[in-house]
Design an enzyme around this catalytic site. Structure first.
Site, mmCIF file in Angstrom:
data_model
loop_
_atom_site.group_PDB
_atom_site.id
_atom_site.type_symbol
_atom_site.label_atom_id
_atom_site.label_comp_id
_atom_site.label_asym_id
_atom_site.label_seq_id
_atom_site.Cartn_x
_atom_site.Cartn_y
_atom_site.Cartn_z
ATOM 1 N N HIS A 466 -26.751 61.741 58.596
ATOM 2 C CA HIS A 466 -26.254 62.077 57.511
ATOM 3 C C HIS A 466 -27.222 62.089 56.340
ATOM 4 O O HIS A 466 -27.117 63.044 55.400
ATOM 5 C CB HIS A 466 -25.085 61.133 57.179
ATOM 6 N N ARG A 573 -11.983 71.422 39.915
ATOM 7 C CA ARG A 573 -10.582 70.681 40.285
ATOM 8 C C ARG A 573 -10.726 69.520 39.787
ATOM 9 O O ARG A 573 -11.518 68.331 40.258
ATOM 10 C CB ARG A 573 -10.731 70.877 41.803
ATOM 11 N N ARG A 609 -9.049 73.581 35.904
ATOM 12 C CA ARG A 609 -7.841 73.573 36.680
ATOM 13 C C ARG A 609 -7.103 72.258 35.907
ATOM 14 O O ARG A 609 -7.620 71.154 36.428
ATOM 15 C CB ARG A 609 -7.682 73.665 38.093
ATOM 16 N N ASN A 728 -5.757 79.118 49.655
ATOM 17 C CA ASN A 728 -5.386 78.089 50.691
ATOM 18 C C ASN A 728 -4.084 77.475 50.668
ATOM 19 O O ASN A 728 -3.231 77.522 51.666
ATOM 20 C CB ASN A 728 -6.223 76.695 50.253
ATOM 21 N N ASP A 729 -3.319 77.392 49.429
ATOM 22 C CA ASP A 729 -2.158 77.076 49.472
ATOM 23 C C ASP A 729 -1.073 78.297 49.584
ATOM 24 O O ASP A 729 -0.013 78.084 50.076
ATOM 25 C CB ASP A 729 -1.722 76.351 48.062
ATOM 26 N N ARG A 739 -1.565 73.245 55.606
ATOM 27 C CA ARG A 739 -3.081 73.550 55.616
ATOM 28 C C ARG A 739 -3.970 72.613 56.441
ATOM 29 O O ARG A 739 -5.157 72.624 56.616
ATOM 30 C CB ARG A 739 -3.269 73.867 54.346
ATOM 31 N N CYS A 776 -9.686 82.003 43.957
ATOM 32 C CA CYS A 776 -10.535 80.904 44.174
ATOM 33 C C CYS A 776 -10.288 80.092 45.402
ATOM 34 O O CYS A 776 -10.770 78.868 45.513
ATOM 35 C CB CYS A 776 -10.333 79.817 42.794
HETATM 36 C C1 PEP Z 1 -6.070 76.935 46.799
HETATM 37 O O1 PEP Z 1 -4.813 76.452 47.140
HETATM 38 O O2 PEP Z 1 -6.443 77.837 47.252
HETATM 39 C C2 PEP Z 1 -6.901 76.123 45.878
HETATM 40 C C3 PEP Z 1 -7.916 76.856 45.386
HETATM 41 O O3 PEP Z 1 -6.627 74.872 45.415
HETATM 42 P P1 PEP Z 1 -6.830 73.834 46.244
HETATM 43 O O4 PEP Z 1 -7.543 74.122 47.589
HETATM 44 O O5 PEP Z 1 -7.806 72.818 45.387
HETATM 45 O O6 PEP Z 1 -5.444 73.149 46.469
HETATM 46 MG MG MG Z 2 -4.101 74.864 45.737
#
Ligand code: PEP
Ligand code: MG
Length: 843
Positions: A466, A573, A609, A728-729, A739, A776
């Site tokens: 690491h 974030r 955010r 992602n969400d 996820r 994002c």
């Molecule tokens: C997402 O959900 O794509 C995102 C950018 O927010 P997070 O990954 O922090 O939930």
């Molecule tokens: Mg998200």
């Protein structure tokens, strides 16, 4: 140890209920008598047990004592066994310590650790333990203490369990910590035991250290076996995890090999006129680059951990708390790294956290505490013993985990005893130096003063450690495994360090220095050219520009993002300000951070955010109620609206920072928005706080990550200034795939046509009100994904910094018309595979 496959079975004749011994010695003798009668010990061992009490305290806490004999008297043990004396009225063990269960242990080697492990587990269930103090049913004691627990320690016999399969290790670097952590994670879902056997050696598949100690190399044949009620299903899950990782391991190894090949070529010293070669210390290259300067040898960091005994209960509590806090800290680091760099890098921290779940470590610590040592000393000793076993492993990748274990051990240690904080990197010379050290922990490496340290050379360690990974991230030339010669160097020795070939050249002549400086200059020019290219806008051949932001959470990460070509920060974030520490930063501290972010960006855009807590991002110190299904629970905006004490200080800090920002540079964005009502309520809070502070207006946007928001984008767009799609969400909610699910992760594909259609709806909805849309989520950093998004009309892409150059190159090589056509075809595809198959087609 003599073969004794049931070292700690508990037949009823070894249990005596309702005993009333006159005192501690009588209790020990009474328990010893049971062991004598069962043929476990020689009568003389009873005296040994009494003697031990004069040198160590065997009171474990919570009414349990574990008398056992002196180490030197082990030959008096005939066979392993335990005897239990139940003393409902209690017997005074030591001042303030009353024992109600006296568990006398006869063990030829360290079999008592297994019983200790069970006892420590039992102690976490106080109600059950209390019931055992007075039960009239010996079966309850048998059930609580017999060797029937699925979490029992490593297999001491090498037999296989009920269901099994054979597998030949095909991971190119063997079973190293990252895949091993995934095995353990799956093994832990089994109700019964999981055993991994290689030849005559077997390990408990639920214990990471035991698994790593098998030292599995490519080509090794192993038998994976399970038992218990779900043996077959558990075995199938394990098979899926184990074999499913092969492709990724091979791809990672191939990528590493490609990277190594493509890396800067090492430096070759010029031939000396007099034929005299420079003396050289040879090791392994860990991070490329050349450094020239005096060597500074770091004195071996012999951390002296004072032995400060405390009451056992307090020691146990301190250990428990330190482990919990360290796990939280590592989880936050892993989450942050996964979001910024990707799951493979995050695996370093997940594996480090997994090392903490090793029951042997905890048990050994408890045992040492029971012997009368302090919690810090005991923990350190347990870590050192375990690390020494790992370090002795012939597989260098696994041997490298020893320093990870020591590092993570140090994190826990400084939480047990904050006085031990401070690290070893102190007293460096004022000028730049090449730091030579026996070994360096990842934490030390991360904390290096880059103004003073220009290169790193360690006697131990490996290129996959690491520490080496961090040195590469920091761009610090480094070599490892240089051997003891390194630490024997005189301070101030002038040297040239080549981190590519892993060589430290000593006492260079004038000509060597000139050649080395020339080489550094050449590399600098090359790097500047690369940076210049990265600094160009992502403008397609036909003149359409996509804005490129970085996902960055801290001011100190901004310079790296800018050097990769970021034009601003598209996602900060902020929950990580809360997650990476044990408490919540107040308004002032947040304000300082946002200001520092703005300053680091020097007028470039910053989208902050608001806290997105909940789902996978749990902040234990906020003590939020437990939820059965946190991804569908009080998360993001839902939490902010219910907890003004979280929302308001953040908004105040942001609006205070806005007063110092270039106009329009700062934007605020809210996560997990589902309804218009949420937007209205959040906007009202912003308006009120802005008025109170007499602050400038700030663009307000929302994350589009709930399908409802995408579908109603045309309605929501009227009330916000911009959208940023969290793919992602959005993907997990659209496809109903967690996820983080280890088995389903590959199915959570943001290029699924249904997700692309939701993105199209969002862009269309926004366009009706002249709003812009960014993305994002992770797919923005995938060059093909970025091409599709640009074709769908997304105007801004924000990603992990190291993805920026690839995305920019891809967009600069495209035409907008081609990208639009590509996007049209993608949304009409039937599956994500079909979408991916479009890659390479015209754009
Ligand atoms: C997402 O959900 O794509 C995102 C950018 O927010 P997070 O990954 O922090 O939930
Ligand atoms: Mg998200």
């Amino acid at each position: 140890m003599a073969p004794d496959t049931h070292p700690l079975s508990l037949p009823p004749d070894l249990i005596r209920l309702g005993a009333r011994p006159a005192g501690k010695e009588a209790a020990i003798r009474e328990a010893a008598q049971l062991l004598i009668a069962a043929g476990c010990i020689d009568p003389a061992y009873a005296d040994s047990m009494i003697r031990r009490e004069t040198v160590a305290n065997t009171f474990l806490g919570h009414g349990v004592a574990i008398p056992h004999g002196m180490v030197d008297d082990r030959d008096l043990v005939r066979r392993n066994g335990i005897a239990i004396l139940q003393v409902p009225d209690g017997v005074l063990w030591n001042e303030g310590q009353t024992a109600r269960l006296v568990v006398a242990i006869a063990a030829q080697s360290d079999a008592h650790i297994a019983i200790l492990r069970r006892l420590t587990r039992l102690m976490q269930d106080e109600a059950r333990l209390n019931a055992l103090f007075s039960t009239a049913d010996p079966a309850e004691l048998v059930a609580a203490l017999s060797d029937d627990s699925p979490a029992a320690g490593p297999a001491s016999d090498a037999g296989d369990l009920a269901e099994s399969f054979e597998w030949v290790v095909d991971y190119p670097t063997g079973l190293h910590a990252r895949p091993a952590a995934a095995w353990v994670e799956t093994a832990r879902t089994a109700a019964g035991r999981v055993r991994i056997r290689h030849g005559g050696e077997a390990a408990d598949g639920k214990t990471l250290v035991a698994l790593l100690q098998l030292g599995l190399r490519p080509g090794d044949r192993v038998t994976v076996s399970t038992d218990g009620p779900d043996a077959l299903a558990a075995l199938n899950r394990l098979r899926a995890t184990i074999t499913g990782l092969s492709a990724r391991e091979k791809a990672d190894a191939a990528a590493a090999a490609r990277k190594a090949k493509a890396a800067v070529q090492g430096w070759t010293p010029p031939a000396a006129a007099d034929g005299r070669a420079m003396p050289v210390v040879a090791g392994l290259g860990a991070s490329p680059g050349l450094a020239i300067g005096p060597v500074h040898v770091l004195p071996k960091a012999d951390l002296t951990v004072p032995d400060r005994p405390v009451p056992l209960l307090e020691g146990g509590n301190r250990l428990h708390e330190a482990l919990t806090l360290t796990r939280q800290q590592l989880k936050a680091l892993a989450d942050d790294t996964a979001r910024r760099l990707g799951p493979a890098e995050a695996g370093i921290f997940t594996a480090q956290a997994e090392l903490l779940n090793d029951t042997d470590l905890v048990t050994l610590t408890c045992q040492l505490m029971v012997e009368g040592h302090g919690p810090g000393w005991s923990w350190n000793e347990a870590v050192e013993r375990s690390a020494a076993t790992l370090a002795a492993n012939p597989n260098p990748v696994l041997a490298g985990r020893a320093s990870d274990l020591r590092d993570v051990g140090r994190r826990v240690l400084t939480r047990i005893d904050p006085d031990l904080r401070g690290g070893s990197i102190r007293d460096l010379p004022d000028g730049p130096c090449i730091l030579a050290a026996d070994d360096l922990s990842p934490s030390d490496t991360a904390a290096l003063d880059m103004g003073r340290v220009i290169g790193l050379a360690t006697a131990q360690g490996g290129p996959t450690s690491h520490t080496a990974i961090l040195a590469r991230t920091l761009g610090l030339p480094a070599m490892v495994a240089g051997g003891a010669a390194l630490t024997g160097l005189a301070n101030g020795t002038l040297a040239i360090l080549d981190g590519q070939s892993g060589r430290l050249y000593l006492d260079p002549a004038e000509g060597d220095l000139t050649a080395a400086h020339g080489w550094i200059e050449e590399q600098r020019v090359k790097k500047a050219q690369q940076e210049e290219r990265r600094g160009l806008p992502a403008r397609t051949r036909d003149g359409h520009t996509v804005e490129i932001g970085a996902n960055v959470n801290r001011p100190d990460q901004v310079p790296v993002a800018l050097s990769q070509g970021a034009e601003g920060v598209g996602l900060m974030r902020t929950e990580f300000l809360f997650l990476e520490r044990g408490d919540a930063p107040g308004e002032d501290e947040q304000y300082e951070t946002y200001r520092a972010m703005l300053e680091a960006l020097d007028g470039r855009p910053l989208i902050v955010r608001a806290l997105d807590i909940g789902g996978d991002k749990q902040v234990p110190h906020l003590h939020l109620p437990h939820e059965e299904n946190p991804f569908l629970g009080v998360r993001g905006a839902r939490l902010l609206l219910r907890r003004p004490e979280l929302l308001e200080p953040q908004l105040r800090a942001l609006y205070r920072a806005a007063k110092h920002a270039r106009e329009g540079a700062l934007s605020i964005m809210f996560p997990m928005i589902t309804t218009l009502r949420e937007i209205e309520a959040l906007r009202a809070a912003c308006d009120r706080i802005r008025a109170e502070l007499d602050a400038p207006a700030v663009p307000l946007g929302i994350m589009v990550e709930v399908p409802a928001a995408a579908i109603q984008a045309d309605v929501l767009a009227r009330h916000v200034d911009f959208f940023s799609i969290g793919t992602n969400d959005l993907t997990q909610y659209a496809l109903a795939v967690d996820r983080q699910h280890p088995e389903l992760a590959a199915e959570a594909d943001s290029l699924h046509p249904s997700v692309l259609r939701l993105i199209r709806m969002t862009v269309d909805g926004a366009a009706r009100h002249g709003r812009w849309v960014g993305v994002c989520g992770g797919i923005a950093g995938d060059p093909f994904g970025a091409a599709l998004l640009a074709g769908l009309g997304v105007r801004e892409l924000s990603m992990t910094p190291r993805d920026i150059p690839g995305v920019k190159d891809r967009l600069r090589d495209s035409d907008l018309a081609g990208l639009r056509a590509l996007a049209l075809r993608a949304v009409d595809c039937e599956s994500s595979d079909e979408v991916r198959a479009l890659d390479g087609g015209a754009s």
